[in-house]
Motif scaffolding. Structure first.
Motif, mmCIF file in Angstrom:
data_model
loop_
_atom_site.group_PDB
_atom_site.id
_atom_site.type_symbol
_atom_site.label_atom_id
_atom_site.label_comp_id
_atom_site.label_asym_id
_atom_site.label_seq_id
_atom_site.Cartn_x
_atom_site.Cartn_y
_atom_site.Cartn_z
ATOM 1 N N UNK A 14 35.109 -16.966 13.250
ATOM 2 C CA UNK A 14 34.203 -17.514 13.839
ATOM 3 C C UNK A 14 33.505 -18.724 13.521
ATOM 4 N N UNK A 15 33.630 -19.823 14.150
ATOM 5 C CA UNK A 15 33.258 -21.127 13.714
ATOM 6 C C UNK A 15 31.793 -21.601 14.762
ATOM 7 N N UNK A 16 30.740 -21.244 14.142
ATOM 8 C CA UNK A 16 29.637 -21.780 15.090
ATOM 9 C C UNK A 16 29.546 -23.031 15.564
ATOM 10 N N UNK A 17 28.922 -23.325 16.835
ATOM 11 C CA UNK A 17 28.884 -24.589 17.222
ATOM 12 C C UNK A 17 27.917 -25.403 16.307
ATOM 13 N N UNK A 18 27.696 -26.715 16.566
ATOM 14 C CA UNK A 18 26.819 -27.727 15.693
ATOM 15 C C UNK A 18 26.471 -28.701 16.783
ATOM 16 N N UNK A 19 25.196 -29.117 16.544
ATOM 17 C CA UNK A 19 24.874 -30.272 17.005
ATOM 18 C C UNK A 19 24.112 -29.858 18.517
ATOM 19 N N UNK A 20 23.523 -28.430 18.611
ATOM 20 C CA UNK A 20 22.820 -27.889 19.480
ATOM 21 C C UNK A 20 21.732 -27.396 18.901
ATOM 22 N N UNK A 41 48.886 -22.056 11.845
ATOM 23 C CA UNK A 41 47.507 -22.274 11.088
ATOM 24 C C UNK A 41 47.123 -23.654 11.700
ATOM 25 N N UNK A 42 47.803 -24.560 11.946
ATOM 26 C CA UNK A 42 47.225 -25.963 12.389
ATOM 27 C C UNK A 42 46.696 -25.844 13.784
ATOM 28 N N UNK A 43 47.099 -24.927 14.359
ATOM 29 C CA UNK A 43 46.504 -24.705 15.896
ATOM 30 C C UNK A 43 45.710 -23.762 15.832
ATOM 31 N N UNK A 44 44.919 -23.325 14.668
ATOM 32 C CA UNK A 44 43.662 -22.396 14.787
ATOM 33 C C UNK A 44 42.463 -23.167 14.053
ATOM 34 N N UNK A 45 41.894 -22.738 12.808
ATOM 35 C CA UNK A 45 40.664 -23.240 12.313
ATOM 36 C C UNK A 45 40.461 -24.785 12.820
ATOM 37 N N UNK A 46 41.355 -25.578 12.350
ATOM 38 C CA UNK A 46 41.269 -27.212 12.625
ATOM 39 C C UNK A 46 40.896 -27.347 14.066
ATOM 40 N N UNK A 47 41.288 -26.559 15.296
ATOM 41 C CA UNK A 47 40.908 -26.901 16.481
ATOM 42 C C UNK A 47 39.559 -26.206 16.623
ATOM 43 N N UNK A 48 39.339 -25.029 16.048
ATOM 44 C CA UNK A 48 37.919 -24.466 16.332
ATOM 45 C C UNK A 48 36.788 -25.514 15.710
ATOM 46 N N UNK A 49 37.242 -26.039 14.770
ATOM 47 C CA UNK A 49 36.211 -27.032 13.982
ATOM 48 C C UNK A 49 36.025 -28.065 15.110
ATOM 49 N N UNK A 50 36.899 -28.466 15.537
ATOM 50 C CA UNK A 50 36.761 -29.711 16.678
ATOM 51 C C UNK A 50 35.753 -29.425 17.766
ATOM 52 N N UNK A 51 36.156 -28.077 18.278
ATOM 53 C CA UNK A 51 35.297 -27.448 19.320
ATOM 54 C C UNK A 51 33.807 -27.461 18.889
ATOM 55 N N UNK A 52 33.873 -26.920 17.681
ATOM 56 C CA UNK A 52 32.318 -26.918 17.274
ATOM 57 C C UNK A 52 31.683 -27.824 17.039
ATOM 58 N N UNK A 53 32.309 -29.012 16.739
ATOM 59 C CA UNK A 53 31.548 -30.438 16.684
ATOM 60 C C UNK A 53 31.223 -30.962 17.843
ATOM 61 N N UNK A 54 31.738 -30.199 19.112
ATOM 62 C CA UNK A 54 31.376 -30.527 20.355
ATOM 63 C C UNK A 54 30.245 -29.945 20.898
ATOM 64 N N UNK A 56 30.280 -26.398 20.737
ATOM 65 C CA UNK A 56 30.856 -25.015 21.293
ATOM 66 C C UNK A 56 31.113 -24.234 20.168
ATOM 67 N N UNK A 57 30.873 -22.849 20.361
ATOM 68 C CA UNK A 57 30.915 -21.669 19.476
ATOM 69 C C UNK A 57 32.420 -21.514 19.641
ATOM 70 N N UNK A 58 33.432 -21.529 18.437
ATOM 71 C CA UNK A 58 34.633 -21.363 18.428
ATOM 72 C C UNK A 58 35.270 -19.867 17.939
#
Length: 250
Positions: A14-20, A41-54, A56-58
């Protein structure tokens, strides 16, 4: 995959959203690729961190792969999406905005989730297991046309019947109830031909479902966030704009 209320299932990161600052946030379930044989792995947590920066909880899911066959990966993924929507994780998730993002075979899994392919378990084959939108990155779609044989063999088994292969070809099962989708692919993908994305996008369009498709000229299969690949490296910008128009990204 089972867990007690409030506990994160072992297969999920779980990578929580930021910016809300206030209100419920959308959530996206991330499904890495790997031909139903492994997890990239490169299609996992790095992508979730990008979503969290928008904003969005990932949630990254390590779903079952070979020797597990269909419907094991789909059943686990449905369970994860229902768990995210139920809110037992403690994050403030909007249950009406829970989506899925998948790469390659993970994109196939995301599309099976989106079109309602059945697992045979009434507790999982319910509306709550269908995502509200999907993001499909160079996805495997068809098990009957220009197939990615590794995904076919690992998920359906060597020598699978034509009926099973059609069941798992998601372009054949799109209805007007399918969620809106954002797809991207590269035209020179030699592992999973761009025809897969074209077939799914075409099926969505014919069904009257909102779809956005981007085909970039160059880029090998499996490039993930595509950093350093000119053209394809714009997919995250384009997807973020799409998510913003959909009311999901901050």
């Amino acid at each position: 995959m089972t867990s007690a209320a409030g506990q994160t299932p072992r297969a999920l990161t779980v990578i929580p959203a930021v910016g809300r600052s206030t209100g419920a946030s959308p959530a996206v379930l991330v499904l890495p690729g790997g031909g139903y044989a492994k997890q990239a792995d490169h299609e996992a947590e790095p992508v979730a961190e990008w979503l969290a920066s928008l904003g969005i909880h990932a949630f990254v899911l390590r779903y079952p792969v070979a020797p597990h066959r269909h419907p094991a990966p789909l059943a686990t993924t449905k369970q994860a999406l229902i768990w995210i929507r139920d809110g037992n994780h403690g994050l403030n998730v909007d249950p009406a905005r829970v989506g899925v993002l998948g790469f390659s075979a993970g994109g196939h899994l995301a599309s099976t989730l989106s079109v309602g392919v059945l697992t045979g378990d009434p507790g999982l084959d319910i509306d709550a297991s269908v995502p509200d939108l999907s993001i499909l990155c160079y996805p495997v779609i068809s098990f009957v046309d220009s197939v990615h044989q590794g995904s076919v063999d690992n998920l359906a088994g060597v020598g699978a019947t034509p009926e099973v292969l059609r069941e798992l070809s998601t372009e054949l099962h799109v209805t007007p109830d399918a969620p809106p989708a954002f797809l991207w692919h590269t035209a020179d993908d030699e592992s999973v031909p761009v025809s897969h994305s074209l077939a799914y996008a075409g099926a969505l369009s014919r069904a009257g479902v909102s779809v956005e498709l981007h085909v970039f000229p160059n880029g090998v299969h499996g490039i993930g966030l595509a950093t350093g690949t000119p053209g394809a490296d714009q997919w995250t910008v384009l997807c973020a704009e799409w998510l913003h128009r959909m009311g999901w990204a901050v």
